[in-house]
Every structure is written in structure tokens, then in C-alpha cells.
Design an enzyme around this catalytic site. Structure first.
Site, PDB file in Angstrom:
ATOM      1  N   ARG A   1      11.530  13.464   6.957  1.00 25.04           N
ATOM      2  CA  ARG A   1      12.842  14.093   7.114  1.00 25.04           C
ATOM      3  C   ARG A   1      13.265  14.447   8.532  1.00 25.04           C
ATOM      4  O   ARG A   1      14.456  14.339   8.835  1.00 25.04           O
ATOM      5  CB  ARG A   1      12.946  15.301   6.171  1.00 25.04           C
ATOM      6  N   ASP A  22       1.979   3.032   0.847  1.00 20.15           N
ATOM      7  CA  ASP A  22       1.342   4.273   0.408  1.00 20.15           C
ATOM      8  C   ASP A  22       1.366   4.353  -1.115  1.00 20.15           C
ATOM      9  O   ASP A  22       2.223   5.009  -1.695  1.00 20.15           O
ATOM     10  CB  ASP A  22       2.128   5.433   1.062  1.00 20.15           C
ATOM     11  N   LEU A  23       0.427   3.665  -1.762  1.00 24.38           N
ATOM     12  CA  LEU A  23       0.405   3.636  -3.234  1.00 24.38           C
ATOM     13  C   LEU A  23      -0.788   4.393  -3.816  1.00 24.38           C
ATOM     14  O   LEU A  23      -0.897   4.536  -5.028  1.00 24.38           O
ATOM     15  CB  LEU A  23       0.402   2.182  -3.748  1.00 24.38           C
ATOM     16  N   LYS A  24      -1.698   4.839  -2.960  1.00 22.29           N
ATOM     17  CA  LYS A  24      -2.815   5.731  -3.375  1.00 22.29           C
ATOM     18  C   LYS A  24      -3.530   5.235  -4.626  1.00 22.29           C
ATOM     19  O   LYS A  24      -3.577   5.919  -5.655  1.00 22.29           O
ATOM     20  CB  LYS A  24      -2.302   7.154  -3.601  1.00 22.29           C
ATOM     21  N   LEU A  25      -4.159   4.073  -4.537  1.00 21.79           N
ATOM     22  CA  LEU A  25      -4.833   3.501  -5.700  1.00 21.79           C
ATOM     23  C   LEU A  25      -6.050   4.335  -6.121  1.00 21.79           C
ATOM     24  O   LEU A  25      -6.746   4.911  -5.278  1.00 21.79           O
ATOM     25  CB  LEU A  25      -5.283   2.059  -5.404  1.00 21.79           C
ATOM     26  N   HIS A  26      -6.287   4.394  -7.426  1.00 18.21           N
ATOM     27  CA  HIS A  26      -7.435   5.133  -7.992  1.00 18.21           C
ATOM     28  C   HIS A  26      -7.702   4.581  -9.386  1.00 18.21           C
ATOM     29  O   HIS A  26      -6.985   4.906 -10.330  1.00 18.21           O
ATOM     30  CB  HIS A  26      -7.099   6.636  -8.047  1.00 18.21           C
ATOM     31  N   ASP A  27      -8.699   3.719  -9.507  1.00 17.44           N
ATOM     32  CA  ASP A  27      -9.018   3.107 -10.803  1.00 17.44           C
ATOM     33  C   ASP A  27     -10.455   2.600 -10.721  1.00 17.44           C
ATOM     34  O   ASP A  27     -11.157   2.877  -9.745  1.00 17.44           O
ATOM     35  CB  ASP A  27      -8.017   1.970 -11.102  1.00 17.44           C
ATOM     36  N   LYS A  67       6.605   3.630   6.474  1.00 15.81           N
ATOM     37  CA  LYS A  67       5.799   3.922   5.281  1.00 15.81           C
ATOM     38  C   LYS A  67       6.654   3.734   4.044  1.00 15.81           C
ATOM     39  O   LYS A  67       7.718   4.331   3.915  1.00 15.81           O
ATOM     40  CB  LYS A  67       5.259   5.350   5.323  1.00 15.81           C
ATOM     41  N   GLN A  83       7.070  21.742   3.964  1.00 10.21           N
ATOM     42  CA  GLN A  83       5.726  21.582   4.550  1.00 10.21           C
ATOM     43  C   GLN A  83       5.215  22.953   4.971  1.00 10.21           C
ATOM     44  O   GLN A  83       5.955  23.766   5.512  1.00 10.21           O
ATOM     45  CB  GLN A  83       5.771  20.638   5.765  1.00 10.21           C
ATOM     46  N   ARG A 140       6.656  18.386  12.540  1.00  8.60           N
ATOM     47  CA  ARG A 140       8.016  18.913  12.734  1.00  8.60           C
ATOM     48  C   ARG A 140       8.267  19.142  14.220  1.00  8.60           C
ATOM     49  O   ARG A 140       7.333  19.474  14.953  1.00  8.60           O
ATOM     50  CB  ARG A 140       8.181  20.254  11.995  1.00  8.60           C
ATOM     51  N   ASN A 144     -13.321  -2.748 -10.041  1.00 10.72           N
ATOM     52  CA  ASN A 144     -12.855  -4.118 -10.238  1.00 10.72           C
ATOM     53  C   ASN A 144     -11.328  -4.208 -10.219  1.00 10.72           C
ATOM     54  O   ASN A 144     -10.745  -5.122  -9.619  1.00 10.72           O
ATOM     55  CB  ASN A 144     -13.415  -4.655 -11.566  1.00 10.72           C
ATOM     56  N   THR A 173      -2.566  17.575  -0.560  1.00 13.55           N
ATOM     57  CA  THR A 173      -2.237  18.918  -0.050  1.00 13.55           C
ATOM     58  C   THR A 173      -1.621  19.796  -1.138  1.00 13.55           C
ATOM     59  O   THR A 173      -1.538  21.009  -0.985  1.00 13.55           O
ATOM     60  CB  THR A 173      -1.278  18.829   1.158  1.00 13.55           C
TER      61      THR A 173
HETATM   62  O1  C5P Z   1       9.698  14.442   5.221  1.00 11.93           O
HETATM   63  P1  C5P Z   1       8.287  14.700   5.667  1.00 11.93           P
HETATM   64  O2  C5P Z   1       8.072  14.552   7.158  1.00 11.93           O
HETATM   65  O3  C5P Z   1       7.729  15.994   5.126  1.00 11.93           O
HETATM   66  O4  C5P Z   1       7.485  13.498   4.986  1.00 11.93           O
HETATM   67  C1  C5P Z   1       6.097  13.414   5.042  1.00 11.93           C
HETATM   68  C2  C5P Z   1       5.625  12.206   4.293  1.00 11.93           C
HETATM   69  O5  C5P Z   1       4.204  12.243   4.240  1.00 11.93           O
HETATM   70  C3  C5P Z   1       6.098  12.112   2.849  1.00 11.93           C
HETATM   71  O6  C5P Z   1       6.218  10.734   2.512  1.00 11.93           O
HETATM   72  C4  C5P Z   1       4.975  12.779   2.077  1.00 11.93           C
HETATM   73  O7  C5P Z   1       4.878  12.307   0.752  1.00 11.93           O
HETATM   74  C5  C5P Z   1       3.770  12.327   2.893  1.00 11.93           C
HETATM   75  N1  C5P Z   1       2.595  13.183   2.754  1.00 11.93           N
HETATM   76  C6  C5P Z   1       2.601  14.526   3.061  1.00 11.93           C
HETATM   77  N2  C5P Z   1       1.463  15.263   2.937  1.00 11.93           N
HETATM   78  C7  C5P Z   1       0.334  14.696   2.508  1.00 11.93           C
HETATM   79  C8  C5P Z   1       0.296  13.337   2.209  1.00 11.93           C
HETATM   80  C9  C5P Z   1       1.460  12.598   2.339  1.00 11.93           C
HETATM   81  O8  C5P Z   1       3.625  15.050   3.472  1.00 11.93           O
HETATM   82  N3  C5P Z   1      -0.762  15.413   2.438  1.00 11.93           N
END
Ligand code: C5P
Length: 232
Positions: free
Chosen positions: A211, A59-64, A32, A190, A181, A67, A119
Site C-alpha cells: 500500500r 506468493d502462493l505459500k504451498l503446503h501439502d 509480487k 501492520q 512503511r 509429492n 504474522t
Molecule cells: O500493503 P502492505 O505493504 O502491508 O503489503 C504487504 C504485503 O506483504 C501483502 O501482500 C501481505 O500479504 C504480505 N505479507 C505481510 N506480512 C507477512 C507476510 C506477507 O504483510 N508476514
């Protein structure tokens, strides 16, 4: 659709990401790439990682407006990414336009996934800042349904929501779930987490793991452990 582990490469530079990816001499992880790396290094970083044999979730999450999103998605599609995303809050017409833009002349396209509510947005912020008064779970499921109606492939959601999303949007609708995790690992920032094995049982299609892999003493072993728990 096979289950897979997507490694969140939340690095700030080309050097850091390649130092990390160089360790993977066997199986090449699905990677990603987020805004930080993309804005730092530009589209070439996507081509370079792709050329090394990795699948890419951009993962750029577009919102506009529809067009603009349509035209931007056409550009991302030409980068040959495997998955990309947008905000479902952009409305069904924006999502439909995105799909159109993403579809290549030969009819193929990357998977398109929607973000429902971030989140970082809780009930209180949603009510006070966005003036959305419904319960957040209902809003998340409504946005997921909108994504399905628009023809998208799935949503990013918590592994805890994956079962419900499948119930509402169908088994084939993909759930891409961060917040993973290991049972014996650090939770970090998280809040609601699951192990890869639990995410598998609850029906996640892809887990996004940052991580626990990128900060591990042995990232390749941590990745292989995710694969073993989630895919095998
Ligand atoms: O390091 P970690 O496992 O927490 O990374 C989770 C990845 O998922 C990060 O790139 C974080 O920005 C992304 N993410 C998230 N929760 C979301 C959406 C995306 O942790 N709701």
C-alpha cells in the site's frame, strides 16, 4: 545478490493490475503476485506480467504432501517466475521435494523462500490451536533453520527478525521482509514496521511493499523513493 524492492500487487483483477503497472514507464518493478490475483486470473496473468519485463515473486505459500508440492512446483517453475514460496511447517522433506520440483532440466530454478509462522499467528493461537508450546521467536528461528537445512534460499520474515535469521542461517540466506512503511506514512494494519532505510541497515535482502506504493498519489515516485532508501 542485489537488494531489491518487491511491489505487492494485491489487486483483484487483470484490469486493476495493468492500470497500475502501466504507470511504470521507466524501471520495471519486481512484482509480487498473491493468491487473490492468481486465483482470479489464472497462470496467464503471470506470463503476461513477465512478458512486460517484470521479475515475479509468486506468493502462493504451498503446503501439502511432498509429492504434490514437488509436482506443483514444477508447474510454477515452467511459468518462469523468479521467486516463489511455501510453508516451512510442511517439514524438511516437503521443502526438499519442492526444490527438486522447481529445478528445471537446465539446472536453473526460481528462488525458493519459506514462510515460518504467519504474522497473524501469535503465541496464544500457536499454543492453543497448534499445540506448539515453545516461544514463537524460537519457533520462527527453528523453521528458518529447517529451511536452510533443506537447501532453500531464505525466508519471509519481519525486518525486525532479519538480523537474527542471518546470524543463525548465514549471511547469504535471504530475508524477504514485508511490514515496510515510510517514516511519514500511514502504518495501516501492520503492527511492527520499519522504513526502507531501516530495513536496509538491519540487513533485509528484499523488502515487500504494498500500500505505501499501490495506494500512493504518485506510485512511481513512492517506488523510486523505496529504491533510493533501500538500494542506493
Ligand atoms: O500493503 P502492505 O505493504 O502491508 O503489503 C504487504 C504485503 O506483504 C501483502 O501482500 C501481505 O500479504 C504480505 N505479507 C505481510 N506480512 C507477512 C507476510 C506477507 O504483510 N508476514
Amino acid at each position: 545478490m542485489g537488494k531489491d524492492v518487491i511491489v505487492a500487487c494485491d489487486f483483484a483483477s487483470r484490469e486493476q493490475v495493468f492500470d497500475f503497472l502501466d504507470k511504470f514507464t521507466g524501471r520495471k518493478p519486481f512484482v509480487k503476485i498473491g493468491m487473490e490475483l492468481f486465483y482470479a486470473e489464472g497462470p496467464q496473468i503471470v506470463k503476461d506480467i513477465k512478458a512486460r519485463g517484470h521479475k515475479i515473486f509468486l506468493d502462493l505459500k504451498l503446503h501439502d504432501i511432498p509429492n504434490t508440492v514437488k509436482k506443483s512446483m514444477a508447474v510454477l517453475s515452467r511459468l518462469d517466475v523468479d521467486m516463489t514460496n511455501l510453508h516451512a511447517a510442511g517439514t524438511i522433506s516437503m521443502m526438499e521435494a519442492a526444490l527438486e520440483g522447481l529445478t528445471r532440466p537446465d539446472g536453473t530454478r526460481p528462488l525458493l523462500i519459506a514462510v515460518t509462522q504467519l504474522t497473524s499467528t501469535d503465541q496464544e493461537r500457536m499454543e492453543n490451536d497448534l499445540l506448539i508450546k515453545e516461544p514463537i521467536d524460537k519457533v520462527v528461528m527453528h523453521y528458518a533453520k529447517n529451511a536452510a537445512v533443506a537447501g532453500l534460499d531464505g525466508v519471509v520474515c519481519s525486518p525486525l527478525e532479519a538480523g537474527k535469521v542471518h546470524e543463525i542461517c548465514g549471511e547469504k540466506f535471504l530475508t524477504v521482509t514485508p511490514g515496510v512503511r515510510f517514516a511519514d506514512g500511514d502504518v495501516g494494519d501492520q503492527k511492527r514496521v520499519m522504513t526502507p532505510e531501516q530495513a536496509k541497515r538491519i540487513g533485509s535482502d528484499y523488502i515487500v511493499v504494498g500500500r505505501p506504493i499501490t495506494a500512493a498519489d504518485d506510485p512511481v515516485a513512492a517506488y523510486e523513493r523505496c529504491i533510493a532508501e533501500f538500494c542506493d
